[in-house]
Design an enzyme around this catalytic site. Structure first.
Site, PDB file in Angstrom:
ATOM      1  N   HIS A 463       0.883  -1.187  -0.093  1.00 54.60           N
ATOM      2  CA  HIS A 463      -0.020  -0.019   0.022  1.00 54.60           C
ATOM      3  C   HIS A 463       0.730   1.180  -0.018  1.00 54.60           C
ATOM      4  O   HIS A 463       0.284   2.419  -0.147  1.00 54.60           O
ATOM      5  CB  HIS A 463      -0.993  -0.022   1.258  1.00 54.60           C
ATOM      6  CG  HIS A 463      -2.411   0.467   0.947  1.00 54.60           C
ATOM      7  ND1 HIS A 463      -2.527   1.456   0.120  1.00 54.60           N
ATOM      8  CD2 HIS A 463      -3.484  -0.117   1.052  1.00 54.60           C
ATOM      9  CE1 HIS A 463      -3.878   1.542   0.068  1.00 54.60           C
ATOM     10  NE2 HIS A 463      -4.548   0.638   0.680  1.00 54.60           N
ATOM     11  N   ASP A 467      -2.305   3.387  -4.263  1.00 53.84           N
ATOM     12  CA  ASP A 467      -3.619   3.183  -3.402  1.00 53.84           C
ATOM     13  C   ASP A 467      -4.318   1.992  -4.014  1.00 53.84           C
ATOM     14  O   ASP A 467      -4.247   1.711  -5.151  1.00 53.84           O
ATOM     15  CB  ASP A 467      -4.413   4.557  -3.507  1.00 53.84           C
ATOM     16  CG  ASP A 467      -3.414   5.637  -2.530  1.00 53.84           C
ATOM     17  OD1 ASP A 467      -3.005   5.111  -1.514  1.00 53.84           O
ATOM     18  OD2 ASP A 467      -3.607   6.755  -3.145  1.00 53.84           O
TER      19      ASP A 467
END
Length: 492
Positions: A463, A467
């Site tokens: 992450h 995104d």
């Protein structure tokens, strides 16, 4: 005059610091040629054969099969330069590459492709000898005392047979005493004031962790060498019921169990490939904040396209190759996922090439071979490379170079008969695409319910590099290509 040279475990490259002896390829007393493989070892990356840079007679081997040795530890000693006539060879230096007046005795090519270019220097480690009593010193005399002072600190796995001159070895004199049952407890070792001869450091550690005094054992190996079986027999005897007289240890022997150890079960060391996998997955969990998204896709058209390709003749195209081609097309559109995070510099490193790893299960454990420049290969080229690396993995012939440098991983866990998974990202990569099994399922196709070939796709990603929108876009593009292979024509 013959000279004994020591060959040590060479630097195997890729930051490897130790290796496990899998199989000895030579015996003590064998004549070996320069660069002849003498042992097969397993590292955290692969199994390799280690060639010896010296030619001569093997006088000793160090370590039994299954023993882990650090880089630089002795492997074998070789007697080289035995003159065939009155002409003696020039003196050799301590590194075994010849002195100022003599040529090198070895090739120097210890392990081609694994970071070594010169034969290792020979250093003899001498363990300080405890001072003997005046009575014993007077009885042995200066010659025996000098020999004891220069005895090596290590115990060789094998000794030189009688046909090889004693001067070519560092072996200690044979201990006296009649043979006894293997692993007998209560018979002190004859050299009570010196080091106990043990076949490997692992055996010594096994005894130490279980509180077993090696001086109370009489080894069943050559020259009274204490073997692993001797220690295990003694431990079993100490753990036997009181009513079992034959297996009960002697009254004066105390075996202390490991504090906090479980009373049952067996311990399996985390080493080799299994240990490397454990370390890498643990690091991935510690460092990477991963997330997973997944989608079901209709793979009917992809399966039909593959069948049509294979029916046209030529090399067969594998399903894995088609999935890899879809991956490289998706990474070209979403390059954020073909990257790595440099935590020290706090930077994202984005790659302009795709070195595609693929998870493969072998008898030695999970390995991830890497297809170099997968983005530049067509389906036939990918199929051939997957087949080559898979075969090398099953045979244990993958090199460290075959297992490192990946930028993205394809995990086809569907071969195990499962639909989905949330795999751990292959550190230091940023993402992994998972593919479940392809099975017939009811599916709405063109407004009607039909039986279609359905597959579940998952994407686990770091992450920090992107995104959910980017990850979802990548996975959706992969699913679109699976459902409509013609979409790939845009990127061909």
């Amino acid at each position: 005059m013959a000279q004994v040279l020591e060959f040590k475990l060479p630097d195997l490259g890729e930051g490897l610091t130790e290796a496990e002896i899998v199989r000895w390829l030579v015996q003590v007393g064998d004549v070996v040629a320069v660069d002849q493989p003498v042992v097969e070892v397993e590292t955290a990356k692969a199994m390799v054969e280690v060639p010896c840079p010296y030619g001569g007679v093997v006088t000793a081997r160090f370590g039994e099969e299954g023993t882990e040795l650090p880089v630089g530890a002795p492997l074998i000693t070789v007697a080289v330069g035995a003159p065939a006539s009155g002409d003696a060879l020039g003196p050799a230096g301590p590194a075994g590459r010849g002195g100022p007046d003599g040529p090198a005795e070895g090739s120097g090519n210890v392990l081609v492709g694994y970071g070594t270019s010169e034969a290792p220097a020979r250093r003899r480690r001498v363990r300080p000898v405890q001072p003997a009593s005046p009575t014993a010193s007077a009885a042995t005399g200066p010659a025996a005392a000098a020999e004891a002072a220069h005895a090596p600190a290590r115990a060789a796995t094998d000794r030189v047979p009688a046909a090889v001159p004693r001067a070519l070895t560092d072996a200690a004199p044979d201990p006296a005493g009649a043979p006894v049952e293997a692993g007998a407890v209560g018979a002190p070792h004859t050299a009570s004031d010196g080091p106990v001869p043990v076949i490997s450091p692992l055996v010594r550690r096994l005894a130490r962790e279980n509180g077993l005094d090696l001086r109370q054992l009489t080894g069943s190996g050559p020259e009274g060498l204490i073997l692993r079986a001797d220690v295990e027999n003694a431990l079993r005897a100490s753990a036997a019921p009181v009513g079992s007289r034959a297996a009960r240890p002697e009254p004066d022997t105390v075996v202390t169990p490991v504090p906090g150890a479980a009373a049952d079960g067996r311990r399996i060391p985390l080493k080799g490939v299994r240990g490397a996998v454990a370390d890498k997955l643990s690091r991935s969990r510690r460092e990477i904040p991963d997330a997973t998204c997944w989608v079901d896709a209709d793979a009917t058209e992809l399966m039909r396209a593959r069948a049509a390709m294979n029916a046209a003749g030529g090399p067969k195209i594998s399903l894995l190759a088609l999935l890899a081609r879809i991956c490289t097309a998706a990474l070209a559109r979403f390059p954020e996922l073909n990257s790595s995070v440099d935590t020290e510099a706090r930077e994202i490193v984005r790659f302009d090439h795709v070195h595609l790893g693929f998870a493969a299960q072998t008898e030695r454990g999970l390995v991830v071979p890497v297809v170099r420049d997968a983005h530049a290969r067509d389906a036939e080229g990918l199929t051939a490379e997957f087949a080559r690396l898979t075969e090398a993995g099953r045979a244990g012939r993958l090199t460290p170079g075959d297992l490192t440098g990946g930028t993205f991983t394809l995990n086809n866990y569907g071969v195990f008969g499962v639909d989905g998974s949330t795999p751990i990202v292959n550190h230091p990569e940023a993402a992994m695409l998972g593919v479940g099994r392809i099975v017939p399922k009811p599916w709405v196709h063109e407004g009607e319910l039909a039986v279609r070939q359905v597959v579940q796709l998952s994407l686990t990603f770091d992450h920090r590099v992107c995104d959910g929108g980017t990850a979802g876009g990548f996975l959706r593009h992969v699913a679109d290509c699976v459902e409509q292979p013609a979409v790939l024509l845009r990127t061909l």
